[in-house]
Design an enzyme around this catalytic site. Structure first.
Site, mmCIF file in Angstrom:
data_model
loop_
_atom_site.group_PDB
_atom_site.id
_atom_site.type_symbol
_atom_site.label_atom_id
_atom_site.label_comp_id
_atom_site.label_asym_id
_atom_site.label_seq_id
_atom_site.Cartn_x
_atom_site.Cartn_y
_atom_site.Cartn_z
ATOM 1 N N HIS A 190 -33.124 15.918 -4.779
ATOM 2 C CA HIS A 190 -33.397 16.951 -3.787
ATOM 3 C C HIS A 190 -33.794 16.309 -2.472
ATOM 4 C CE1 HIS A 190 -34.845 20.660 -2.020
ATOM 5 N NE2 HIS A 190 -35.957 20.032 -1.676
ATOM 6 N N GLY B 122 6.915 19.746 0.309
ATOM 7 C CA GLY B 122 6.738 18.961 -0.913
ATOM 8 C C GLY B 122 7.398 17.601 -0.795
ATOM 9 N N LEU C 32 -1.635 21.788 5.261
ATOM 10 C CA LEU C 32 -2.923 22.296 5.753
ATOM 11 C C LEU C 32 -3.759 21.179 6.388
ATOM 12 C CD1 LEU C 32 -3.823 24.777 2.872
ATOM 13 C CD2 LEU C 32 -2.877 25.301 5.112
ATOM 14 N N GLY D 247 0.804 -1.234 0.000
ATOM 15 C CA GLY D 247 0.000 0.000 0.000
ATOM 16 C C GLY D 247 0.830 1.273 0.000
ATOM 17 N N MET E 176 1.633 14.193 -7.677
ATOM 18 C CA MET E 176 1.891 13.083 -6.740
ATOM 19 C C MET E 176 0.604 12.770 -5.998
ATOM 20 S SD MET E 176 5.686 13.627 -5.273
ATOM 21 C CE MET E 176 7.126 13.514 -6.327
ATOM 22 N N ILE F 171 -0.774 18.918 2.136
ATOM 23 C CA ILE F 171 -0.380 18.076 3.283
ATOM 24 C C ILE F 171 -0.207 18.943 4.535
ATOM 25 C CG2 ILE F 171 1.471 16.604 4.207
ATOM 26 C CD1 ILE F 171 1.755 15.359 1.442
ATOM 27 N N HIS G 286 -4.572 8.459 -6.781
ATOM 28 C CA HIS G 286 -5.449 8.015 -7.876
ATOM 29 C C HIS G 286 -4.768 8.167 -9.228
ATOM 30 C CE1 HIS G 286 -6.522 11.993 -6.318
ATOM 31 N NE2 HIS G 286 -6.685 12.378 -7.573
HETATM 32 C C1 LIG Z 1 0.523 12.673 4.470
HETATM 33 C C2 LIG Z 1 0.140 12.346 3.051
HETATM 34 C C3 LIG Z 1 -1.181 12.389 2.684
HETATM 35 C C4 LIG Z 1 -1.547 12.087 1.391
HETATM 36 N N1 LIG Z 1 -2.879 12.136 1.074
HETATM 37 C C5 LIG Z 1 -3.254 11.859 -0.178
HETATM 38 C C6 LIG Z 1 -4.623 11.871 -0.523
HETATM 39 O O1 LIG Z 1 -5.485 12.138 0.303
HETATM 40 N N2 LIG Z 1 -4.971 11.564 -1.792
HETATM 41 C C7 LIG Z 1 -4.030 11.261 -2.736
HETATM 42 O O2 LIG Z 1 -4.395 11.021 -3.877
HETATM 43 N N3 LIG Z 1 -2.715 11.229 -2.441
HETATM 44 C C8 LIG Z 1 -2.305 11.506 -1.182
HETATM 45 N N4 LIG Z 1 -0.985 11.443 -0.862
HETATM 46 C C9 LIG Z 1 -0.024 11.084 -1.939
HETATM 47 C C10 LIG Z 1 -0.002 9.571 -2.159
HETATM 48 O O3 LIG Z 1 0.317 8.935 -0.950
HETATM 49 C C11 LIG Z 1 1.024 9.219 -3.226
HETATM 50 O O4 LIG Z 1 0.754 9.955 -4.395
HETATM 51 C C12 LIG Z 1 0.971 7.731 -3.567
HETATM 52 O O5 LIG Z 1 1.258 6.972 -2.418
HETATM 53 C C13 LIG Z 1 1.963 7.398 -4.675
HETATM 54 O O6 LIG Z 1 1.971 6.028 -4.910
HETATM 55 P P1 LIG Z 1 3.271 5.296 -5.470
HETATM 56 O O7 LIG Z 1 2.894 3.869 -5.571
HETATM 57 O O8 LIG Z 1 3.776 5.991 -6.650
HETATM 58 O O9 LIG Z 1 4.383 5.491 -4.349
HETATM 59 P P2 LIG Z 1 4.417 5.063 -2.826
HETATM 60 O O10 LIG Z 1 3.068 4.982 -2.260
HETATM 61 O O11 LIG Z 1 5.409 5.955 -2.179
HETATM 62 O O12 LIG Z 1 4.958 3.564 -2.868
HETATM 63 C C14 LIG Z 1 6.247 3.240 -3.231
HETATM 64 C C15 LIG Z 1 6.656 2.010 -2.468
HETATM 65 O O13 LIG Z 1 7.878 1.539 -2.995
HETATM 66 C C16 LIG Z 1 8.653 0.988 -1.954
HETATM 67 N N5 LIG Z 1 10.049 0.978 -2.386
HETATM 68 C C17 LIG Z 1 10.844 2.035 -2.683
HETATM 69 N N6 LIG Z 1 12.054 1.609 -3.117
HETATM 70 C C18 LIG Z 1 12.009 0.253 -3.084
HETATM 71 C C19 LIG Z 1 12.935 -0.752 -3.420
HETATM 72 N N7 LIG Z 1 14.141 -0.458 -3.883
HETATM 73 N N8 LIG Z 1 12.557 -2.040 -3.256
HETATM 74 C C20 LIG Z 1 11.302 -2.358 -2.801
HETATM 75 N N9 LIG Z 1 10.408 -1.445 -2.462
HETATM 76 C C21 LIG Z 1 10.743 -0.165 -2.626
HETATM 77 C C22 LIG Z 1 8.372 1.944 -0.791
HETATM 78 O O14 LIG Z 1 8.641 1.291 0.449
HETATM 79 C C23 LIG Z 1 6.913 2.265 -0.984
HETATM 80 O O15 LIG Z 1 6.091 1.445 -0.191
HETATM 81 C C24 LIG Z 1 -0.569 11.726 0.430
HETATM 82 C C25 LIG Z 1 0.771 11.656 0.799
HETATM 83 C C26 LIG Z 1 1.130 11.959 2.096
HETATM 84 C C27 LIG Z 1 2.576 11.881 2.481
#
Ligand SMILES: Cc1cc2nc3c(=O)[nH]c(=O)nc-3n(C[C@H](O)[C@H](O)[C@H](O)COP(=O)(O)OP(=O)(O)OC[C@H]3O[C@@H](n4cnc5c(N)ncnc54)[C@H](O)[C@@H]3O)c2cc1C
Length: 511
Positions: free
Chosen positions: A490, A317, A230, A82, A364, A228, A367
Site C-alpha cells: 500500500h 491484421g 488503436l 530482433g 502473433m 495495432i 512473448h
Molecule cells: C506495430 C506492431 C506492434 C507490435 N507490438 C507488439 C507488442 O507490443 N507486444 C507483442 O507481444 N507483440 C507485438 N507485435 C507483434 C510482434 O512484433 C510479433 O509477434 C513478433 O515480432 C513475432 O516474432 P517472430 O520472430 O515470429 O517474427 P518476426 O519478428 O517477424 O521476425 C521474423 C524475421 O525473419 C526474417 N526473415 C523472413 N524470411 C527470411 C528469410 N528467408 N531469410 C532470413 N530472414 C528472414 C525477417 O526479416 C524478420 O526479421 C507488434 C507488431 C507490430 C507490427
C-alpha cells in the site's frame, strides 16, 4: 489444441539424410550447385541447428541453443536482429506511445496538478530520433548476446535447397550455404494488405509507415480497430491528427478483448478525441488524388459513406511470411491461412525442421514467439518443453492500457461455463486517486464451483505490468481467494487487483 498432430516420419540418421539430400540436390539443381561452390567458410561445418529468421522467436531460440552448447547459426535478411518486434513493431511503437502520451499529458493534464507549463512544441524529428535510438540500442544488444553465446550470425536471405541445406543470399553480396542437422523456421509475419489500396508507406500506410511519418497528418483513417490500429491511432491522435477508426466488428480491440472492457476503452479513447465507426465495412479506396477517399458501408449492408484522409492506416491484421523460403524444394506446404503446420513439439512433417513464432499457429505476440523459441530448443535438446497457450497475456498500450489473460465473458458464455465475476474500479484505489489517474477497472472471472481463476481483464493505468500477476496466478491454477488473501503493498495500483479478487470470492473492502 490448435496444432494438428502429424504422423512422425521414421528418423533417418543425420549422415544418411545429408547424403541423400546431397544426391538429390546434385541431380536436380544446378543453380544451387553453383551457389554452393561460391560459398563461404560457414558451409564447411555442419551445424547442430540453423535458424531462418532473427526475430524474437529466432534470436531467442539461437541464444538458448548457444547456451545449451549447440553449434548454431541464425540467418536474418533485415540487416539487424530482433525482427518485426524490435525494428518496426513492439519497441518503436511503444517509444512513440510513451512520448506522445507525455506530450499529451503536458498539453492537457498539468494545470490541475499545480504545474504551469509555458510554450509546448512538438519536435517530431527528435521524437522519431528517440525511437530510433531505442531500436538501435536493443538490436545491437542482441548481436552482443549472439557473440556471448557463440551464435553465428549470417546476414542474408535463407532458402531451402534440401531438407538439411539452406542457401543464403548475403546482404553484403555473394552467396553461401549452411548445412544443419536441425532447422528452425522463424520467418515471422507481414501486414495483410487491403485489396484495392496500394501501400506506399506515405499516404497509404501499414504500421511500418505509421511509426515513421514525417509530419502529423490532419486527418487519418485507420482501417481496423484491433490493437495495432488503436495504438498507432492514439499516437497520431495525441500528436494532433483527427483520427477515425473504421471497424467491421461491433467492438474495438479484437474478439479477444472482453466486451465490457472494450466498451469502456472505446469511451475513454473517444473522450481523448478519437472517432469510431463500428459495424462498418470498408468497400474500396481511391488513392489517386492528394487525399485518400475511403468508401464505407454498414457491415450488414445499407448506409454508405465516403471518408477523406491525408493518411490511411491499413491495420486489418498480419499474415504468416514464407515468401522466397524455398518450401517447394522440401515439400512443405502452408494451410489456408498461410501458416506452417506443426505438431506439439513444433515439428513439421519433416521432423528435424521445426517452426516457431508468427509464421505458425497461435497469437502473433512477441512473448509467445519467445516462449516457443525456448521450448523448441528444449524439445530438441531434452525431449520436453513447456508453453501454456491458455496463459499468454495480451496488452494494448493505449492510455489507459488494456490487458487480459485467460478467457473473457463472451467466451465463457459461449462455452456454457458457469463463472463468477468480480471487479474493482481504479476510482476507489488510493494510488490511482493520488496520481489523478482513475479511469478503469480490474475484473476477475472465476469458476462458479471451484473459484479457480479463468480470466482477468484490466483497463487502467499500468494494466500491462499488472497482468503479469494474473498470468502467474493462472499458470499456477490459483483461485480468486488465493489472490485476495495475498498481501499487496500500500499504496499501489495492484491493490485494485487484490480487491477485484476479493470482490469475486467475497466482497471488496474499499468499494
Ligand atoms: C506495430 C506492431 C506492434 C507490435 N507490438 C507488439 C507488442 O507490443 N507486444 C507483442 O507481444 N507483440 C507485438 N507485435 C507483434 C510482434 O512484433 C510479433 O509477434 C513478433 O515480432 C513475432 O516474432 P517472430 O520472430 O515470429 O517474427 P518476426 O519478428 O517477424 O521476425 C521474423 C524475421 O525473419 C526474417 N526473415 C523472413 N524470411 C527470411 C528469410 N528467408 N531469410 C532470413 N530472414 C528472414 C525477417 O526479416 C524478420 O526479421 C507488434 C507488431 C507490430 C507490427
Amino acid at each position: 489444441m490448435f496444432r494438428s498432430i502429424l504422423p512422425r516420419a521414421a528418423p533417418k540418421s543425420v549422415l544418411q539424410s545429408v547424403r541423400g539430400a546431397q544426391t538429390s540436390f546434385r541431380a536436380s539443381n544446378i543453380y544451387f550447385q553453383d551457389r554452393l561452390r561460391r560459398g563461404y567458410a560457414s558451409e564447411a561445418e555442419e551445424k547442430d541447428l540453423v535458424i531462418i529468421g532473427g526475430g524474437v522467436a529466432g534470436y531467442v531460440a539461437a541464444i538458448k541453443a548457444g547456451q545449451a552448447g549447440l553449434k548454431v547459426a541464425c540467418i536474418e535478411k533485415r540487416g539487424t536482429l530482433g525482427g518485426t518486434c524490435l525494428n518496426v513493431g513492439c519497441i518503436p511503437s511503444k517509444s512513440l506511445l510513451n512520448n506522445s502520451h507525455l506530450y499529451h499529458t503536458i498539453l492537457h493534464d498539468t494545470k490541475h496538478r499545480g504545474i504551469d507549463v509555458g510554450d509546448v512544441k512538438l519536435n517530431l524529428a527528435t521524437l522519431m530520433k528517440a525511437k530510433e535510438t531505442s531500436v538501435s540500442g536493443l538490436t545491437k544488444g542482441i548481436e552482443f548476446l549472439f557473440k556471448k553465446n557463440g551464435v553465428e550470425y549470417i546476414k542474408g536471405t535463407g532458402a531451402f535447397v534440401d531438407e538439411h541445406t539452406v542457401a543464403v543470399n548475403l546482404i553484403e553480396g555473394g552467396e553461401t550455404s549452411v548445412k544443419a542437422k536441425n532447422i528452425f523456421i522463424a520467418t515471422g509475419s507481414e501486414a495483410t494488405p487491403f485489396p484495392g489500396l496500394t501501400i506506399d508507406e506515405k499516404k497509404v500506410i501499414t504500421s511500418t509507415g505509421a511509426i515513421a511519418l514525417q509530419q502529423v497528418p490532419k486527418k487519418m483513417v485507420v482501417i481496423g480497430g484491433g490493437i495495432i490500429g488503436l495504438e498507432m491511432g492514439s499516437v497520431w491522435s495525441r500528436l494532433g491528427a483527427e483520427v477515425t477508426v473504421v471497424e467491421y466488428l461491433g467492438q474495438i480491440g479484437g474478439p479477444g478483448m472482453d466486451a465490457e472492457i472494450s466498451k469502456m476503452i472505446q469511451k475513454m479513447l473517444t473522450k481523448q478525441g478519437m472517432k469510431f465507426k463500428l459495424n462498418t465495412k470498408v468497400m474500396s479506396g481511391d488513392d489517386s488524388g492528394e487525399t485518400v477517399k475511403i468508401s464505407t458501408e454498414a457491415a450488414k449492408g445499407g448506409k454508405e459513406e465516403t471518408l477523406d484522409a491525408d493518411v490511411v492506416l491499413v491495420a486489418i491484421g498480419r499474415r504468416p511470411y514464407t515468401s522466397g523460403l524455398g518450401l517447394e524444394n522440401i515439400g512443405l506446404e502452408t494451410d489456408d491461412k498461410g501458416r506452417l503446420v506443426i505438431d506439439q513439439e513444433y515439428r513439421t512433417k519433416i521432423p528435424h525442421i521445426r517452426v516457431i513464432g508468427d509464421v505458425t499457429f497461435g497469437p502473433m505476440l512477441a512473448h509467445k514467439a519467445e516462449e516457443e523459441g525456448v521450448a523448441a530448443v528444449e524439445f530438441l535438446t531434452k525431449g520436453y518443453g513447456h508453453v501454456n497457450y491458455g496463459a499468454i497475456p495480451s496488452v494494448m498500450y493505449t492510455h489507459p492500457e488494456v490487458a487480459w489473460v485467460g478467457q473473457n465473458e463472451q467466451e465463457l458464455k459461449a462455452a456454457g461455463v458457469k463463472y463468477k465475476a468480480g471487479s474493482f474500479p481504479f476510482s476507489a484505489n488510493s494510488r490511482a486517486k493520488t496520481n489523478l489517474d482513475t479511469e478503469g477497472i480490474v475484473k476477475f472471472l472465476s469458476d462458479a464451483e471451484t473459484d479457480r481463476i479463468l480470466g482477468v481483464h484490466i483497463v487502467g493505468p499500468n494494466a500491462g505490468e499488472m497482468i503479469a500477476e494474473a498470468t502467474l496466478a493462472l499458470e499456477y491454477g490459483a483461485s480468486s481467494e488465493d489472490v485476495a488473501r495475498t498481501s499487496h503493498a500500500h499504496p499501489t495500483l495492484s491493490e485494485a487487483f487484490k480487491e477485484a479478487a476479493m470482490a469475486t470470492y467475497d466482497k471488496a473492502i474499499h468499494y
